[in-house]
Design a protein around this motif. Sequence first.
Motif, PDB file in Angstrom:
ATOM      1  N   ALA A 143       0.843  -1.201   0.000  1.00 34.31           N
ATOM      2  CA  ALA A 143       0.000   0.000   0.000  1.00 34.31           C
ATOM      3  C   ALA A 143       0.875   1.246   0.000  1.00 34.31           C
ATOM      4  O   ALA A 143       1.889   1.318   0.696  1.00 34.31           O
ATOM      5  N   SER A 144       0.472   2.239  -0.784  1.00 35.95           N
ATOM      6  CA  SER A 144       1.232   3.493  -0.855  1.00 35.95           C
ATOM      7  C   SER A 144       0.778   4.434   0.257  1.00 35.95           C
ATOM      8  O   SER A 144      -0.218   4.192   0.945  1.00 35.95           O
ATOM      9  N   VAL A 145       1.531   5.520   0.399  1.00 30.08           N
ATOM     10  CA  VAL A 145       1.175   6.514   1.413  1.00 30.08           C
ATOM     11  C   VAL A 145      -0.198   7.100   1.126  1.00 30.08           C
ATOM     12  O   VAL A 145      -1.028   7.288   2.034  1.00 30.08           O
ATOM     13  N   SER A 146      -0.477   7.383  -0.143  1.00 33.51           N
ATOM     14  CA  SER A 146      -1.779   7.957  -0.495  1.00 33.51           C
ATOM     15  C   SER A 146      -2.906   6.986  -0.185  1.00 33.51           C
ATOM     16  O   SER A 146      -3.987   7.406   0.274  1.00 33.51           O
ATOM     17  N   ASN A 147      -2.690   5.691  -0.396  1.00 27.03           N
ATOM     18  CA  ASN A 147      -3.722   4.704  -0.068  1.00 27.03           C
ATOM     19  C   ASN A 147      -4.023   4.697   1.437  1.00 27.03           C
ATOM     20  O   ASN A 147      -5.193   4.626   1.843  1.00 27.03           O
ATOM     21  N   ILE A 148      -2.984   4.776   2.239  1.00 32.16           N
ATOM     22  CA  ILE A 148      -3.162   4.773   3.687  1.00 32.16           C
ATOM     23  C   ILE A 148      -3.899   6.033   4.136  1.00 32.16           C
ATOM     24  O   ILE A 148      -4.809   5.981   4.978  1.00 32.16           O
ATOM     25  N   VAL A 149      -3.510   7.174   3.574  1.00 30.78           N
ATOM     26  CA  VAL A 149      -4.147   8.445   3.958  1.00 30.78           C
ATOM     27  C   VAL A 149      -5.629   8.409   3.609  1.00 30.78           C
ATOM     28  O   VAL A 149      -6.485   8.798   4.414  1.00 30.78           O
ATOM     29  N   VAL A 150      -5.954   7.973   2.391  1.00 28.91           N
ATOM     30  CA  VAL A 150      -7.359   7.880   1.983  1.00 28.91           C
ATOM     31  C   VAL A 150      -8.118   6.926   2.892  1.00 28.91           C
ATOM     32  O   VAL A 150      -9.263   7.183   3.290  1.00 28.91           O
ATOM     33  N   ILE A 157     -14.472  11.865   6.769  1.00 28.04           N
ATOM     34  CA  ILE A 157     -15.266  12.576   5.773  1.00 28.04           C
ATOM     35  C   ILE A 157     -16.717  12.109   5.832  1.00 28.04           C
ATOM     36  O   ILE A 157     -17.659  12.909   5.705  1.00 28.04           O
ATOM     37  N   ARG A 158     -16.901  10.835   6.050  1.00 24.61           N
ATOM     38  CA  ARG A 158     -18.265  10.303   6.172  1.00 24.61           C
ATOM     39  C   ARG A 158     -18.980  10.922   7.375  1.00 24.61           C
ATOM     40  O   ARG A 158     -20.160  11.281   7.307  1.00 24.61           O
ATOM     41  N   LEU A 159     -18.253  11.058   8.484  1.00 24.97           N
ATOM     42  CA  LEU A 159     -18.850  11.668   9.674  1.00 24.97           C
ATOM     43  C   LEU A 159     -19.232  13.126   9.428  1.00 24.97           C
ATOM     44  O   LEU A 159     -20.302  13.576   9.841  1.00 24.97           O
ATOM     45  N   VAL A 160     -18.351  13.867   8.766  1.00 25.27           N
ATOM     46  CA  VAL A 160     -18.652  15.268   8.457  1.00 25.27           C
ATOM     47  C   VAL A 160     -19.847  15.354   7.508  1.00 25.27           C
ATOM     48  O   VAL A 160     -20.703  16.234   7.640  1.00 25.27           O
ATOM     49  N   GLY A 161     -19.918  14.448   6.556  1.00 25.11           N
ATOM     50  CA  GLY A 161     -21.060  14.424   5.644  1.00 25.11           C
ATOM     51  C   GLY A 161     -22.370  14.189   6.378  1.00 25.11           C
ATOM     52  O   GLY A 161     -23.377  14.865   6.102  1.00 25.11           O
ATOM     53  N   PHE A 162     -22.376  13.252   7.336  1.00 30.98           N
ATOM     54  CA  PHE A 162     -23.573  13.016   8.142  1.00 30.98           C
ATOM     55  C   PHE A 162     -23.946  14.270   8.940  1.00 30.98           C
ATOM     56  O   PHE A 162     -25.130  14.619   9.073  1.00 30.98           O
TER      57      PHE A 162
END
Length: 227
Positions: A143-150, A157-162
């Motif tokens: 896994a790349s750094v970007s994969n881990i960050v996402v 982000i899901r919590l903020v969306g709710f």
Amino acid sequence: LLGLTDPVGSRITDNDRFYTVVGVVKDFHFKSLHHEISPVVYIGIPGDRAGFLSVRIQPENIPATLSFIEQKWDEFTGGQPYNYSFLDDDLAAQYDAEQKTKQISGIFSALAVLIGCLGLFGLAAFTAEQRTKEIGIRKVLGASVSNIVVLMVKDFIRLVGFALIIGSPVAYFLMTRWLRNFAYATDVRLDSFLLAGILALGIALFTVSYQAVKAAIAEPIDSLRYE
């Protein structure tokens, strides 16, 4: 309102006094926007009965101008009290309650954002600590750094969306109720909520990204050496 089709030149009465209409002006706001535009009549009265004067002045050297007006006032009124106010201050005073509400809302909104950011930061740190070994295994498996960050950020982000889904209708309802206090009010625009949502997501990303990147760039050996 008086039912005059050709008012200029007409005579109107006020108790035992008669006045001749010399002109008609367009409607304008002389009260706050809490009230609808109401009828108003301007009557020319003799100078010895005048209650106040409206004076237009230049913005340069206002203290000297006010002193000059006071001198002339004393000459013509024989020592009557000289009190003055600026029109823009009088107009602003009509919205004192709204200005105070704005200041209080701004302060509490800033505090709410700060507390929310602290909570997000702490939750992100706790989550990163809980998933340390999982992140290490994912990195070992490619896994790349970007994969881990996402991976770490998407839950927040899901919590903020709710939160936006719950908070936006409440904010719309409260704003609509508040705007009913005005006879002339703007509509609540939906793009304001879109902008607020983008800003909230940006703040959340900025808050969480530090812990996410910190966990993503950590060496897997540090988290897996006991396994």
